[in-house]
Design a protein around this motif. Sequence first.
Motif, PDB file in Angstrom:
ATOM      1  N   VAL A  89       0.834  -1.210   0.000  1.00 47.99           N
ATOM      2  CA  VAL A  89       0.000   0.000   0.000  1.00 47.99           C
ATOM      3  C   VAL A  89       0.867   1.258   0.000  1.00 47.99           C
ATOM      4  CG1 VAL A  89      -1.675   1.336   1.345  1.00 47.99           C
ATOM      5  CG2 VAL A  89      -1.978  -1.137   1.075  1.00 47.99           C
ATOM      6  N   ALA A  90       1.936   1.248   0.795  1.00 54.09           N
ATOM      7  CA  ALA A  90       2.835   2.409   0.839  1.00 54.09           C
ATOM      8  C   ALA A  90       3.514   2.610  -0.515  1.00 54.09           C
ATOM      9  CB  ALA A  90       3.888   2.220   1.932  1.00 54.09           C
ATOM     10  N   GLY A  91       3.861   1.505  -1.183  1.00 55.61           N
ATOM     11  CA  GLY A  91       4.459   1.615  -2.510  1.00 55.61           C
ATOM     12  C   GLY A  91       3.509   2.242  -3.512  1.00 55.61           C
ATOM     13  N   LEU A  92       2.253   1.843  -3.462  1.00 58.47           N
ATOM     14  CA  LEU A  92       1.238   2.428  -4.341  1.00 58.47           C
ATOM     15  C   LEU A  92       1.077   3.916  -4.058  1.00 58.47           C
ATOM     16  CD1 LEU A  92      -1.041   2.413  -6.399  1.00 58.47           C
ATOM     17  CD2 LEU A  92      -2.553   1.479  -4.626  1.00 58.47           C
ATOM     18  N   ASP A  93       0.997   4.281  -2.785  1.00 58.37           N
ATOM     19  CA  ASP A  93       0.855   5.690  -2.413  1.00 58.37           C
ATOM     20  C   ASP A  93       2.033   6.521  -2.918  1.00 58.37           C
ATOM     21  OD1 ASP A  93      -1.531   5.154  -1.156  1.00 58.37           O
ATOM     22  OD2 ASP A  93      -0.679   5.097   0.873  1.00 58.37           O
ATOM     23  N   ASP A  94       3.241   5.992  -2.739  1.00 56.04           N
ATOM     24  CA  ASP A  94       4.435   6.727  -3.181  1.00 56.04           C
ATOM     25  C   ASP A  94       4.440   6.904  -4.695  1.00 56.04           C
ATOM     26  OD1 ASP A  94       5.250   6.847  -0.579  1.00 56.04           O
ATOM     27  OD2 ASP A  94       6.907   5.428  -0.789  1.00 56.04           O
ATOM     28  N   CYS A  95       4.092   5.849  -5.411  1.00 54.82           N
ATOM     29  CA  CYS A  95       4.084   5.929  -6.875  1.00 54.82           C
ATOM     30  C   CYS A  95       3.013   6.898  -7.368  1.00 54.82           C
ATOM     31  CB  CYS A  95       3.858   4.549  -7.484  1.00 54.82           C
ATOM     32  SG  CYS A  95       5.292   3.472  -7.394  1.00 54.82           S
ATOM     33  N   ALA A  96       1.843   6.843  -6.769  1.00 55.68           N
ATOM     34  CA  ALA A  96       0.754   7.719  -7.200  1.00 55.68           C
ATOM     35  C   ALA A  96       1.105   9.184  -6.982  1.00 55.68           C
ATOM     36  CB  ALA A  96      -0.531   7.363  -6.454  1.00 55.68           C
ATOM     37  N   ALA A  97       1.954   9.454  -5.998  1.00 63.03           N
ATOM     38  CA  ALA A  97       2.349  10.831  -5.696  1.00 63.03           C
ATOM     39  C   ALA A  97       3.614  11.255  -6.439  1.00 63.03           C
ATOM     40  CB  ALA A  97       2.575  10.984  -4.192  1.00 63.03           C
ATOM     41  N   SER A  98       4.214  10.332  -7.194  1.00 66.99           N
ATOM     42  CA  SER A  98       5.470  10.636  -7.893  1.00 66.99           C
ATOM     43  C   SER A  98       5.257  11.649  -9.003  1.00 66.99           C
ATOM     44  CB  SER A  98       6.074   9.365  -8.490  1.00 66.99           C
ATOM     45  OG  SER A  98       6.488   8.476  -7.484  1.00 66.99           O
ATOM     46  N   ASN A  99       6.244  12.481  -9.205  1.00 63.63           N
ATOM     47  CA  ASN A  99       6.231  13.457 -10.288  1.00 63.63           C
ATOM     48  C   ASN A  99       7.311  13.119 -11.309  1.00 63.63           C
ATOM     49  OD1 ASN A  99       4.168  15.077  -9.255  1.00 63.63           O
ATOM     50  ND2 ASN A  99       5.603  16.136  -7.911  1.00 63.63           N
ATOM     51  N   GLN A 100       6.967  13.234 -12.565  1.00 63.31           N
ATOM     52  CA  GLN A 100       7.902  13.091 -13.666  1.00 63.31           C
ATOM     53  C   GLN A 100       8.675  11.778 -13.658  1.00 63.31           C
ATOM     54  OE1 GLN A 100      10.262  16.584 -14.331  1.00 63.31           O
ATOM     55  NE2 GLN A 100       8.480  17.807 -14.827  1.00 63.31           N
ATOM     56  N   VAL A 101       7.949  10.671 -13.606  1.00 61.70           N
ATOM     57  CA  VAL A 101       8.516   9.353 -13.826  1.00 61.70           C
ATOM     58  C   VAL A 101       8.174   8.979 -15.265  1.00 61.70           C
ATOM     59  CG1 VAL A 101       8.458   6.918 -13.172  1.00 61.70           C
ATOM     60  CG2 VAL A 101       8.194   8.698 -11.413  1.00 61.70           C
ATOM     61  N   PHE A 102       9.182   8.663 -16.069  1.00 61.60           N
ATOM     62  CA  PHE A 102       8.900   8.286 -17.451  1.00 61.60           C
ATOM     63  C   PHE A 102       7.956   7.097 -17.479  1.00 61.60           C
ATOM     64  CE2 PHE A 102      13.305  10.065 -18.330  1.00 61.60           C
ATOM     65  CZ  PHE A 102      12.813  11.258 -18.820  1.00 61.60           C
ATOM     66  N   LYS A 103       6.969   7.152 -18.364  1.00 62.20           N
ATOM     67  CA  LYS A 103       5.955   6.099 -18.425  1.00 62.20           C
ATOM     68  C   LYS A 103       6.583   4.738 -18.708  1.00 62.20           C
ATOM     69  CE  LYS A 103       1.242   5.422 -19.979  1.00 62.20           C
ATOM     70  NZ  LYS A 103       0.115   6.043 -20.701  1.00 62.20           N
ATOM     71  N   GLU A 104       7.622   4.720 -19.527  1.00 65.32           N
ATOM     72  CA  GLU A 104       8.258   3.443 -19.868  1.00 65.32           C
ATOM     73  C   GLU A 104       8.992   2.835 -18.676  1.00 65.32           C
ATOM     74  OE1 GLU A 104      12.384   4.662 -21.999  1.00 65.32           O
ATOM     75  OE2 GLU A 104      10.569   5.472 -22.918  1.00 65.32           O
ATOM     76  N   TRP A 105       9.275   3.629 -17.650  1.00 62.04           N
ATOM     77  CA  TRP A 105       9.929   3.136 -16.435  1.00 62.04           C
ATOM     78  C   TRP A 105       8.940   2.837 -15.318  1.00 62.04           C
ATOM     79  CZ3 TRP A 105      14.405   7.250 -15.864  1.00 62.04           C
ATOM     80  CH2 TRP A 105      15.318   7.074 -16.914  1.00 62.04           C
ATOM     81  N   SER A 106       7.657   3.005 -15.563  1.00 66.39           N
ATOM     82  CA  SER A 106       6.685   2.971 -14.464  1.00 66.39           C
ATOM     83  C   SER A 106       6.623   1.621 -13.749  1.00 66.39           C
ATOM     84  CB  SER A 106       5.300   3.384 -14.960  1.00 66.39           C
ATOM     85  OG  SER A 106       4.877   2.590 -16.046  1.00 66.39           O
ATOM     86  N   ARG A 107       6.736   0.522 -14.476  1.00 70.91           N
ATOM     87  CA  ARG A 107       6.676  -0.790 -13.808  1.00 70.91           C
ATOM     88  C   ARG A 107       7.907  -1.028 -12.931  1.00 70.91           C
ATOM     89  NH1 ARG A 107       2.368  -3.807 -15.261  1.00 70.91           N
ATOM     90  NH2 ARG A 107       1.309  -3.147 -17.159  1.00 70.91           N
ATOM     91  N   SER A 108       9.072  -0.707 -13.442  1.00 68.16           N
ATOM     92  CA  SER A 108      10.277  -0.889 -12.628  1.00 68.16           C
ATOM     93  C   SER A 108      10.290   0.104 -11.466  1.00 68.16           C
ATOM     94  CB  SER A 108      11.545  -0.751 -13.483  1.00 68.16           C
ATOM     95  OG  SER A 108      11.576   0.478 -14.144  1.00 68.16           O
ATOM     96  N   TRP A 109       9.709   1.288 -11.684  1.00 74.19           N
ATOM     97  CA  TRP A 109       9.595   2.271 -10.601  1.00 74.19           C
ATOM     98  C   TRP A 109       8.680   1.745  -9.490  1.00 74.19           C
ATOM     99  CZ3 TRP A 109      12.468   6.667 -10.350  1.00 74.19           C
ATOM    100  CH2 TRP A 109      12.146   7.569  -9.332  1.00 74.19           C
ATOM    101  N   ALA A 110       7.615   1.061  -9.874  1.00 70.16           N
ATOM    102  CA  ALA A 110       6.698   0.483  -8.884  1.00 70.16           C
ATOM    103  C   ALA A 110       7.415  -0.557  -8.028  1.00 70.16           C
ATOM    104  CB  ALA A 110       5.492  -0.140  -9.584  1.00 70.16           C
ATOM    105  N   ARG A 111       8.235  -1.402  -8.661  1.00 67.00           N
ATOM    106  CA  ARG A 111       8.992  -2.409  -7.911  1.00 67.00           C
ATOM    107  C   ARG A 111       9.997  -1.734  -6.982  1.00 67.00           C
ATOM    108  NH1 ARG A 111       7.795  -7.339  -9.639  1.00 67.00           N
ATOM    109  NH2 ARG A 111       9.573  -8.306  -8.601  1.00 67.00           N
ATOM    110  N   ARG A 112      10.611  -0.674  -7.486  1.00 68.07           N
ATOM    111  CA  ARG A 112      11.591   0.050  -6.662  1.00 68.07           C
ATOM    112  C   ARG A 112      10.908   0.695  -5.457  1.00 68.07           C
ATOM    113  NH1 ARG A 112      16.756   1.363  -7.858  1.00 68.07           N
ATOM    114  NH2 ARG A 112      17.728   3.112  -6.752  1.00 68.07           N
ATOM    115  N   ALA A 113       9.691   1.175  -5.639  1.00 70.03           N
ATOM    116  CA  ALA A 113       8.949   1.759  -4.515  1.00 70.03           C
ATOM    117  C   ALA A 113       8.670   0.696  -3.452  1.00 70.03           C
ATOM    118  CB  ALA A 113       7.639   2.373  -5.008  1.00 70.03           C
ATOM    119  N   ILE A 114       8.362  -0.522  -3.888  1.00 74.97           N
ATOM    120  CA  ILE A 114       8.157  -1.624  -2.947  1.00 74.97           C
ATOM    121  C   ILE A 114       9.443  -1.879  -2.166  1.00 74.97           C
ATOM    122  CG2 ILE A 114       7.766  -4.122  -2.771  1.00 74.97           C
ATOM    123  CD1 ILE A 114       5.182  -2.689  -3.377  1.00 74.97           C
ATOM    124  N   VAL A 115      10.565  -1.941  -2.871  1.00 70.55           N
ATOM    125  CA  VAL A 115      11.855  -2.197  -2.227  1.00 70.55           C
ATOM    126  C   VAL A 115      12.174  -1.105  -1.211  1.00 70.55           C
ATOM    127  CG1 VAL A 115      14.358  -2.338  -2.600  1.00 70.55           C
ATOM    128  CG2 VAL A 115      12.793  -3.557  -4.139  1.00 70.55           C
TER     129      VAL A 115
END
Length: 199
Positions: A51-77
């Motif tokens: 849940v915290a990973g989702l919240d962080d990602c949803a609040a992220s600014n200027q993450v390239f769309k092509e990186w969004s899945r790897s960014w989501a995993r990084r938020a979990i980590v």
Amino acid sequence: MAGRQTSSNAQTITYATGADFCRIFKEDMTNLYLLSLVLTADPAKAEQCFVAGLDDCAASNQVFKEWSRSWARRAIVKNAVRLIAPEPIYANGAPNIAVASGATDRARPEVQVEISALFGLNSFERFAFVMSVLEGYSDQDCALLLGCTRQALIAARVRAAQEIARPAQIPGSRQAEASLKNQGSGIGLTSPARLATPA
């Protein structure tokens, strides 16, 4: 934030939106939860991390769309690191084994051995192994995220691999090691080649 921005050379750069991340967390729910689970070794903390990973990602600014899945995993980590705070050195010298009751109940039967092997590690060794071997982060990136030296990270990864390989630890642990190293996707973790992410 708005999903598009035009650069001076007239190319359109597309950024991920909160809705994009919500869709990713819905589509990849099982894999992202399993990543949370193998890092935290606790179902309740895994849910909190997810849940915290989702919240962080949803609040992220200027993450390239092509990186969004790897960014989501990084938020979990990152959230798992904050939640568990794995330390390379323990005051009493004893491993910090955190096997929660029923922690593997939600895993598919064919991956319970592999997850149990990870849960048998102390938290720092588990993070070192999952982040560097399964998620494919560089030693430098892992060390920065964990707040440790590269030497401590490498030593922990070696100890983790040795513990996973010990046949007396759990039945089938040699098969578990092979599966974890060669088929990270077998427990819902993506292959290292897909995880080149920004800092």
